[in-house]
Design an enzyme around this catalytic site. Structure first.
Site, PDB file in Angstrom:
ATOM      1  N   ASP A  48      40.637  12.531  74.331  1.00  0.00           N
ATOM      2  CA  ASP A  48      40.993  12.615  75.635  1.00  0.00           C
ATOM      3  C   ASP A  48      40.636  11.334  76.238  1.00  0.00           C
ATOM      4  O   ASP A  48      40.271  10.533  75.478  1.00  0.00           O
ATOM      5  CB  ASP A  48      40.327  13.832  76.534  1.00  0.00           C
ATOM      6  N   ASP A  90      43.734  22.916  73.676  1.00  0.00           N
ATOM      7  CA  ASP A  90      42.466  22.837  73.074  1.00  0.00           C
ATOM      8  C   ASP A  90      41.273  23.556  73.684  1.00  0.00           C
ATOM      9  O   ASP A  90      41.741  23.832  75.088  1.00  0.00           O
ATOM     10  CB  ASP A  90      42.124  21.350  72.922  1.00  0.00           C
ATOM     11  N   CYS A 146      39.683  40.818  59.330  1.00  0.00           N
ATOM     12  CA  CYS A 146      39.544  39.346  59.393  1.00  0.00           C
ATOM     13  C   CYS A 146      38.958  39.019  57.962  1.00  0.00           C
ATOM     14  O   CYS A 146      38.301  39.721  57.397  1.00  0.00           O
ATOM     15  CB  CYS A 146      38.613  38.531  60.332  1.00  0.00           C
ATOM     16  N   CYS A 163      37.834  35.591  57.130  1.00  0.00           N
ATOM     17  CA  CYS A 163      37.127  34.566  57.213  1.00  0.00           C
ATOM     18  C   CYS A 163      35.894  34.683  56.491  1.00  0.00           C
ATOM     19  O   CYS A 163      35.390  35.867  55.901  1.00  0.00           O
ATOM     20  CB  CYS A 163      36.757  34.243  58.691  1.00  0.00           C
ATOM     21  N   CYS A 196      33.207  37.467  57.905  1.00  0.00           N
ATOM     22  CA  CYS A 196      33.687  38.702  57.495  1.00  0.00           C
ATOM     23  C   CYS A 196      33.593  38.997  56.191  1.00  0.00           C
ATOM     24  O   CYS A 196      33.536  40.273  56.139  1.00  0.00           O
ATOM     25  CB  CYS A 196      34.865  38.965  58.430  1.00  0.00           C
ATOM     26  N   HIS A 245      33.904  32.062  62.660  1.00  0.00           N
ATOM     27  CA  HIS A 245      34.765  33.326  62.883  1.00  0.00           C
ATOM     28  C   HIS A 245      35.460  33.139  64.012  1.00  0.00           C
ATOM     29  O   HIS A 245      36.792  33.042  63.665  1.00  0.00           O
ATOM     30  CB  HIS A 245      33.865  34.535  62.932  1.00  0.00           C
TER      31      HIS A 245
END
Length: 372
Positions: free
Chosen positions: A93, A267, A305, A307, A310, A336
């Site tokens: 930015d 974002d 999930c 990930c 998890c 996560h």
């Protein structure tokens, strides 16, 4: 041009777009959520973990890297990619949001913004030229023009003066930009909640022919229905053959609403920030893991999930870590949440390809607890 947008499909029931953004550091499949790495790091996560979770591009903050470690040091290191060991695309930015968020510490003039360093109190001055100098030194694939993000609410004359200054600053940014061959400079559409001013801003910036455009000045305290109304009006004003970026938005419902209205890029610090407080986004809604109800819950954080968190750790264990202020607990919740939003965008892209975006949105809202 440093980046090229390829529109692959528009979903037949909505304005949702499936695209591909070609950059010097790789191709980005859109729509996309970008994790925020303010100080050249997504808090608590390594670049390898971000890649494992499917991050295609990350965002860093020009203002904060200007203060620490300084853009000259990053340039000496070979640019932001080498400095932080990230070989995929980066967006920076411009520092314009700090004009908004540090309103007690700044004074806006035609030349730029007088700041007080929020760390030391030292006086600083950030102009469009200085912002571009910093961004050129950092070397991100996509850089943002220096703008003013007006507060909500604001009177019409203030908004008009602000957006016209933002247009003049955008011209100065383009003139100062020294690396158009490998850094794409995006313009930022402003105008607050006033549709006529949004149209004026879009027309003025499109005339400057930037390779991409962002919608700024939303998610700054206005009700969500107003945000979506302004977005629905603004997005069709933006070029179809260039990427469209909604700045600072990252809750699941905002991603769905933005995609439905034709946005390609998002974002937000939300997934990492709430993770540090023990709040997790799951397929069955928000889970505040520090709550006592999870003390003896030995199941995964989210049963749907896959990930790292998890697959390996229980709610009870994560709760214990968070309650004890253990950094590993924050790492697990952050992994996560980042994985959750990236996977959500994967699902959204597939739904657009198959013309079932509306069905996906409906089923997600029902399971998450949102009201359509």
């Amino acid at each position: 041009m440093a980046v090229r947008y390829e529109l692959l499909k528009t979903e037949k029931h909505t304005g949702a777009r499936r695209g591909r953004l070609h950059t010097p550091h790789g191709v980005i499949e859109t729509p996309i959520f970008m994790p925020v790495g303010t100080l050249a790091t997504v808090k608590t996560l390594s670049p390898e973990e971000l890649k494992d979770n499917g991050a295609q591009i990350i965002l860093s903050n020009t203002y904060h890297l200007w203060l620490r470690p300084g853009h000259e040091i990053v340039k000496e290191a070979g640019g932001l990619h080498k400095f932080m060991n990230w070989d995929r695309p980066i967006l920076t930015d411009s520092g314009g949001f700090q004009v908004f968020s540090l309103s007690d510490l700044r004074k806006i003039t035609e030349e730029g913004v007088q700041f007080r360093n929020h760390l030391s109190g030292e006086k600083l001055f950030l102009s469009p030229e200085k912002a571009i100098e910093i961004e050129n030194a950092l070397g991100a694939d996509i850089i943002m023009a220096f703008d003013e993000c007006p507060p909500f609410p604001a009177d019409r004359q203030y908004l008009k003066n602000s957006l016209e200054r933002t247009t003049r600053w955008a011209k100065r940014c383009k003139e100062a930009h020294a690396r158009p061959h490998d850094q794409a400079l995006f313009g930022i559409i402003q105008g607050g909640m006033d549709k006529e001013l949004r149209k004026q801003s879009a027309e003025e910036l499109i005339e400057l022919d930037f390779p991409g455009y962002a919608v700024g000045g939303l998610s700054v305290g206005e009700p969500k229905d107003i945000m979506n109304e302004v977005l629905e009006f603004t997005t069709p004003l933006m070029p179809k053959d260039k990427p469209r970026y909604l700045m600072g938005v990252g809750s699941p419902d905002d991603l769905f609403e933005g995609v439905e209205r034709g946005i390609d890029m998002f974002d937000c610090v939300l997934p990492t920030r709430i993770a540090r407080n023990g709040t997790c986004m799951t397929s069955v809604g928000k889970v505040v893991i520090r709550n006592a109800t999870y003390q003896r819950d030995f199941g995964p954080l989210d049963p749907n999930c896959d990930c790292y968190t998890c697959k390996n750790y229980s709610r009870a264990y994560i709760r214990h870590l968070i309650k004890c202020d253990e950094v590993f607990g924050i790492r697990l919740t952050t992994i996560h949440n980042v994985h959750f939003l990236i996977k959500l965008m994967d699902d959204i892209r597939k739904a657009i390809e198959e013309d079932r975006f509306v069905e996906l949105k409906k089923s997600f809202y029902e399971s998450y607890g949102y009201t359509l």
